[in-house]
Structure formats: structure tokens, C-alpha cells
Design a protein around this motif. Structure first.
Motif, PDB file in Angstrom:
ATOM      1  N   UNK A 177      76.599  47.548  -8.141  1.00  7.12           N
ATOM      2  CA  UNK A 177      78.006  46.349  -9.251  1.00  7.12           C
ATOM      3  C   UNK A 177      76.747  46.854 -10.907  1.00  7.12           C
ATOM      4  N   UNK A 178      75.890  47.194 -11.279  1.00  9.23           N
ATOM      5  CA  UNK A 178      75.562  47.629 -12.347  1.00  9.23           C
ATOM      6  C   UNK A 178      74.602  49.171 -12.526  1.00  9.23           C
ATOM      7  N   UNK A 179      74.394  49.484 -11.696  1.00 10.00           N
ATOM      8  CA  UNK A 179      73.721  51.013 -12.222  1.00 10.00           C
ATOM      9  C   UNK A 179      74.109  51.680 -13.017  1.00 10.00           C
ATOM     10  N   UNK A 180      75.752  51.470 -12.940  1.00 10.29           N
ATOM     11  CA  UNK A 180      76.432  52.248 -14.443  1.00 10.29           C
ATOM     12  C   UNK A 180      76.380  51.844 -16.125  1.00 10.29           C
ATOM     13  N   UNK A 181      75.522  50.493 -15.920  1.00 11.80           N
ATOM     14  CA  UNK A 181      74.785  49.817 -17.371  1.00 11.80           C
ATOM     15  C   UNK A 181      73.906  50.325 -17.650  1.00 11.80           C
ATOM     16  N   UNK A 182      74.009  50.610 -18.638  1.00 11.76           N
ATOM     17  CA  UNK A 182      72.366  51.672 -18.831  1.00 11.76           C
ATOM     18  C   UNK A 182      71.404  50.192 -18.675  1.00 11.76           C
ATOM     19  N   UNK A 183      69.944  50.634 -18.978  1.00  6.69           N
ATOM     20  CA  UNK A 183      68.953  49.341 -18.899  1.00  6.69           C
ATOM     21  C   UNK A 183      68.184  50.218 -20.708  1.00  6.69           C
ATOM     22  N   UNK A 184      67.200  48.649 -20.769  1.00  7.60           N
ATOM     23  CA  UNK A 184      66.744  48.509 -22.297  1.00  7.60           C
ATOM     24  C   UNK A 184      65.848  49.942 -22.700  1.00  7.60           C
ATOM     25  N   UNK A 185      65.118  50.716 -21.342  1.00 11.10           N
ATOM     26  CA  UNK A 185      64.140  51.402 -21.762  1.00 11.10           C
ATOM     27  C   UNK A 185      63.789  51.556 -20.668  1.00 11.10           C
ATOM     28  N   UNK A 211      73.607  44.871 -18.258  1.00 10.92           N
ATOM     29  CA  UNK A 211      72.149  45.221 -18.828  1.00 10.92           C
ATOM     30  C   UNK A 211      71.005  44.725 -18.249  1.00 10.92           C
ATOM     31  N   UNK A 212      70.745  43.667 -18.418  1.00  9.85           N
ATOM     32  CA  UNK A 212      69.879  42.616 -18.239  1.00  9.85           C
ATOM     33  C   UNK A 212      69.516  43.035 -16.603  1.00  9.85           C
ATOM     34  N   UNK A 213      71.348  42.357 -15.998  1.00  2.00           N
ATOM     35  CA  UNK A 213      71.186  42.456 -14.804  1.00  2.00           C
ATOM     36  C   UNK A 213      70.046  43.544 -14.194  1.00  2.00           C
ATOM     37  N   UNK A 214      70.637  44.849 -14.650  1.00  3.98           N
ATOM     38  CA  UNK A 214      70.254  46.310 -14.535  1.00  3.98           C
ATOM     39  C   UNK A 214      68.468  46.534 -14.497  1.00  3.98           C
ATOM     40  N   UNK A 215      68.284  46.458 -15.484  1.00  2.00           N
ATOM     41  CA  UNK A 215      67.165  46.082 -16.148  1.00  2.00           C
ATOM     42  C   UNK A 215      66.037  45.368 -15.109  1.00  2.00           C
ATOM     43  N   UNK A 216      66.583  43.865 -14.712  1.00  2.00           N
ATOM     44  CA  UNK A 216      65.654  43.156 -13.809  1.00  2.00           C
ATOM     45  C   UNK A 216      65.821  43.746 -12.548  1.00  2.00           C
ATOM     46  N   UNK A 217      66.602  44.614 -11.558  1.00  2.00           N
ATOM     47  CA  UNK A 217      67.165  45.227 -10.523  1.00  2.00           C
ATOM     48  C   UNK A 217      65.274  46.560 -10.775  1.00  2.00           C
ATOM     49  N   UNK A 218      65.501  47.294 -11.907  1.00  2.00           N
ATOM     50  CA  UNK A 218      65.135  47.977 -12.133  1.00  2.00           C
ATOM     51  C   UNK A 218      63.301  48.306 -12.100  1.00  2.00           C
ATOM     52  N   UNK A 219      62.812  46.919 -12.565  1.00  5.40           N
ATOM     53  CA  UNK A 219      61.734  46.266 -13.446  1.00  5.40           C
ATOM     54  C   UNK A 219      60.838  46.414 -11.932  1.00  5.40           C
ATOM     55  N   UNK A 220      61.468  46.031 -11.369  1.00  2.88           N
ATOM     56  CA  UNK A 220      60.697  44.792 -10.359  1.00  2.88           C
ATOM     57  C   UNK A 220      59.170  45.514  -9.374  1.00  2.88           C
ATOM     58  N   UNK A 221      59.669  46.832  -9.270  1.00  2.00           N
ATOM     59  CA  UNK A 221      58.389  47.265  -8.940  1.00  2.00           C
ATOM     60  C   UNK A 221      57.118  46.902 -10.096  1.00  2.00           C
ATOM     61  N   UNK A 222      57.371  47.674 -11.383  1.00  2.00           N
ATOM     62  CA  UNK A 222      56.716  47.734 -12.290  1.00  2.00           C
ATOM     63  C   UNK A 222      56.169  45.979 -12.800  1.00  2.00           C
ATOM     64  N   UNK A 223      56.591  44.903 -12.121  1.00  3.22           N
ATOM     65  CA  UNK A 223      56.055  43.733 -12.668  1.00  3.22           C
ATOM     66  C   UNK A 223      55.410  43.677 -11.023  1.00  3.22           C
ATOM     67  N   UNK A 224      55.462  44.491 -10.248  1.00  3.55           N
ATOM     68  CA  UNK A 224      54.378  43.345  -9.696  1.00  3.55           C
ATOM     69  C   UNK A 224      53.265  44.363  -9.107  1.00  3.55           C
ATOM     70  N   UNK A 225      53.093  45.861  -9.636  1.00  2.00           N
ATOM     71  CA  UNK A 225      52.358  46.767  -9.862  1.00  2.00           C
ATOM     72  C   UNK A 225      51.040  46.242 -10.813  1.00  2.00           C
ATOM     73  N   UNK A 226      51.816  45.948 -11.772  1.00  6.53           N
ATOM     74  CA  UNK A 226      50.775  45.687 -12.777  1.00  6.53           C
ATOM     75  C   UNK A 226      49.855  46.778 -13.569  1.00  6.53           C
ATOM     76  N   UNK A 227      50.498  48.099 -13.187  1.00  8.78           N
ATOM     77  CA  UNK A 227      49.088  48.760 -13.106  1.00  8.78           C
ATOM     78  C   UNK A 227      49.034  49.340 -15.025  1.00  8.78           C
ATOM     79  N   UNK A 228      49.883  49.127 -15.571  1.00 10.19           N
ATOM     80  CA  UNK A 228      49.269  49.570 -17.510  1.00 10.19           C
ATOM     81  C   UNK A 228      49.278  48.619 -18.121  1.00 10.19           C
ATOM     82  N   UNK A 229      49.427  47.213 -17.265  1.00 10.84           N
ATOM     83  CA  UNK A 229      49.327  45.986 -18.461  1.00 10.84           C
ATOM     84  C   UNK A 229      47.932  45.707 -18.908  1.00 10.84           C
ATOM     85  N   UNK A 230      48.729  45.190 -20.458  1.00 13.25           N
ATOM     86  CA  UNK A 230      47.207  44.848 -20.911  1.00 13.25           C
ATOM     87  C   UNK A 230      48.008  43.157 -20.849  1.00 13.25           C
ATOM     88  N   UNK A 231      48.392  42.672 -21.279  1.00 14.01           N
ATOM     89  CA  UNK A 231      48.594  41.283 -21.675  1.00 14.01           C
ATOM     90  C   UNK A 231      49.955  40.853 -20.825  1.00 14.01           C
TER      91      UNK A 231
END
Length: 389
Positions: free
Chosen positions: A60-68, A335-355
Motif C-alpha cells: 500500500x505504501x509504494x506510491x508515497x515518496x521516501x525521505x531520501x 512515507x515513514x513506513x515506506x522509508x522503513x521498508x526501503x532502508x532495511x538492507x542499508x541498515x543491515x549492511x552498514x556498508x558506508x556507516x560512520x557511526x
């Protein structure tokens, strides 16, 4: 004979009492440390909860823009460019004896940035510093009283304004060298995760005060300090010196009004969040660069999974229609729920995370609850740290 027996009995009673005290102390110590570490543990366990809340979002949320942008990218930098932000790490505690639970995150900054200067501040040394360089803030600093967290907020703004460098809360862990983050931009202030701003604050973005990077004498931090002269000494930290106060300063600094909600940024040279940030180019010497949250502030406060208020937690992502949401609040939630869904992989991998921020919320704990926690002097494990005298 009776005297010897009586003496032996007293000795046994004393030993039993001592052992009992040690057992109770150890249990309390373990319980408190376990409670404080629950955020870190839950961060690693949240993958299951992420999956549990995904179905409705996908449908239901793919039509709402993520924040970044949710693409994994290296932090923007300039190859062989000069350093704009000094290589100084600042951290603050009420005394030089810090809770042992912070030893690992504190050490991570020194280990990953061995050539950086490390400065450690206490409320006492901070007052001496303020009295010398920002005497107009002494009155409000003292008015906050005791070990009030608002002293830490004020002090971090002051040391960053005076020296420049990086400030980080004690429950922030560093994963890699910060060198490349100090080249392209003059000042870097991350947002809290956008799920926080949408669910908790019902607004498009909230800036964090947990991680700050800036050149010295930046006008943004000067403005933050000047306005603190009028702070409400009885007000809540979040509003008086914390994220909501800091965000208001940012909006005023960049002439951002309520009418700019939903407006897109003007500078598209980086993967910074989409919201409008004023007219200055991102790399301007007086600009405040707001980075993509994958770098400094990507981790969600685990309380959002367990909150008793469904409208301030991810429970709302499963069945948002059950809640009386409309207009801006409804859009922010989707938008926040869509953001949460889309950033799962980023949060798991932390590839470019500083902190990563572990959200211990130590400032909310009563002192009695922290009394028995083991402490360790900062010089014990960071012998090279600079203490202001």
C-alpha cells in the motif's frame, strides 16, 4: 568456650552478610547493565520485527515518496582536498569517571581515528571553559543545575563552535575513519531517522544533537548559543536545548517556514535528504550540510518497536486505517513506513556507516538507578585524552 563459639558465630554471620551483599550487588549490577544494553541487542534482533511489519507497506505504501535516497553510496568527498573540519573528537560526561558500558563506543573513535586529538569534557571543566570563552552563558548553565543533560547540550554547541571537530554522545559507536567526512563540507548536522520525526514528532525532519561535525566559528552554532541565553531553565531538555530546539535554530538560520513543508531541496549535488534546506549551496562555508542518514544516524530507537502508544510506533504501519490520521499526519506516516521498508538492507549492511547510535537514554534514568553501575576513569583506557584545566 562460649566466648569462642559466640565470636565464631558473629564471624559467620558477618561473612554471610558480606556474601549476601555481594550477591545482591552483582545481581543489581547485572540487571542494570543488561537493561542498558537491551537497545544494542534489540537493534540486532529487529530484523524479525522489520519483516513482520513489511506486508502492508509493500502492498500500500509504494506510491508515497521516501525521505531520501536508499542507495548505498560512499560519503561525498573531494579527492585530495584540504581538511575543512578539524580532526578533534569531543565527548562529554558529568565527571571523568564514566560508566564502563561506554568504554567500547568511546574507544572505537580513538581506534578508528588514531591521528585525531581526543578531548574529554566534564560539567566542571566545561564551566571553566564557558567562563573563559562564553561568559554570557554561565548564568543559564548554572541555572540548569546538577548533572542536568541540558548542560551537555549547551557545552557541545560551545566546544564545536570554539574548536570545531566532531562531537558524539557516549552511546555512539564509530565504525571507520572519519577523515573523508571532513573534506567537502564545512558543517555537518545529521537528522534523526525519519521514522522518529514522523511517528514521534509528527514533522518532516528533526535534527539530532548526538553527532555533530563542524568547522570552528560557524555562524549556525553561534546562533544556537546566543539563543540559549533565553532558555527556560525549567523546560524539558528536548525542547530547551535538544533536538526540537536545534531544529528550530536550523529552520530560522535557513529561513525555512511551515509553508516550505513538502518543498524539494534546491541543491541536488549529493544524496542528502529531499526536504528543502534553504538557498545556500551544500558546500558553502556557512552552510549546514544534512547528510543521508545511512552515514551517521541510521539506527532506529528500539522503543519505537515496543512503544505502548501505537501512534508513536511501527504498529501503525500494519493497520494505519485504524487510527484517526488525515492530511499531513497521514502522509508522514505512510512515507515513514515506506522509508522503513526501503532502508532495511542499508541498515543491515552498514556498508558506508560512520557511526551508530544505541539510544541508551541515560539522561532519563534516575541517579539511584545508576548508582551501582561500575565506572572507570577516562584516562584508564584513553591515556592520551586532553582534559581541559
Amino acid at each position: 568456650m562460649k566466648t569462642m563459639r559466640s565470636s565464631k558465630t558473629r564471624t559467620n554471620v558477618f561473612v554471610v552478610c558480606c556474601v549476601s551483599f555481594l550477591v545482591i550487588y552483582c545481581v543489581n549490577q547485572y540487571t542494570k547493565i543488561k537493561e542498558l544494553k537491551r537497545n544494542l541487542v534489540k537493534t540486532l534482533e529487529n530484523d524479525e520485527k522489520i519483516e513482520e511489519t513489511s506486508y502492508f507497506m509493500k502492498e500500500n505504501m509504494s506510491s508515497y515518496e521516501v525521505f531520501q535516497s536508499y542507495d548505498a553510496e560512499e560519503f561525498p568527498t573531494v579527492l585530495n582536498g584540504p581538511t575543512r573540519i578539524p580532526h578533534i573528537i569531543h565527548q562529554i560526561c558529568h565527571s571523568e569517571d564514566i560508566y564502563e558500558i561506554f568504554q567500547d563506543p568511546i574507544s572505537s573513535f580513538v581506534e578508528n581515528n588514531p591521528t585525531w586529538e581526543y578531548r574529554f569534557w566534564t560539567y566542571e571543566s566545561g564551566r571553566k571553559f564557558l567562563n573563559r570563552h562564553y561568559p554570557y552563558l554561565i548564568s543559564i548553565y548554572d541555572a540548569f543545575g546538577g548533572n542536568d543533560v541540558r548542560k551537555s547540550d549547551l557545552l557541545r554547541f560551545a566546544v564545536i563552535h570554539h574548536y570545531g571537530g566532531l562531537y558524539a554522545d557516549l552511546d555512539v559507536k564509530n565504525w571507520r575513519s572519519l577523515d573523508i567526512a571532513t573534506i567537502k563540507y564545512a558543517c555537518i548536522v545529521p537528522t534523526e531517522p525519519f521514522e522518529h520525526s514522523a511517528f514521534i514528532y509528527k514533522t518532516e525532519f528533526i535534527l539530532t544533537t548526538a553527532v555533530l561535525l563542524c568547522r570552528p566559528k560557524h555562524p549556525f552554532f553561534k546562533q544556537a548559543l546566543i539563543n540559549l541565553q533565553l532558555a527556560n531553565k525549567d523546560g524539558h531538555p528536548v525542547y530547551v536545548t535538544g533536538p526540537l530546539y536545534f531544529t528550530d535554530i536550523y529552520k530560522n538560520y535557513n529561513s525555512i517556514s511551515e509553508d516550505d513543508y513538502g518543498r524539494r531541496k534546491l541543491d541536488n549535488s549529493s544524496n542528502s535528504p529531499y526536504f528543502y534546506k534553504g538557498t545556500l549551496p551544500e558546500d558553502h562555508n556557512d552552510a549546514v550540510y544534512v547528510p543521508n542518514s545511512q552515514y551517521f544516524m541510521g539506527d532506529i530507537d528500539v522503543n519505537l518497536f515496543d512503544s505502548t502508544s501505537p501512534q508513536q510506533s511501527f504498529k501503525i504501519c500494519n493497520e494505519p486505517n485504524e487510527f484517526a490520521l488525515s492530511g499531513k499526519d497521514l502522509e508522514l506516516t505512510y512515507r515513514a513506513c515506506h522509508e522503513f521498508e526501503k532502508r532495511k538492507q542499508l541498515r543491515k549492511e552498514r556498508k558506508f556507516t560512520f557511526t551508530s547510535h544505541y539510544w541508551y537514554h541515560m539522561w532519563t534514568f534516575p541517579e539511584a538507578k545508576l548508582f551501582n553501575l561500575k565506572r572507570i576513569h577516562i584516562k584508564t583506557f584513553i591515556p592520551s585524552c586532553v582534559l581541559y584545566k
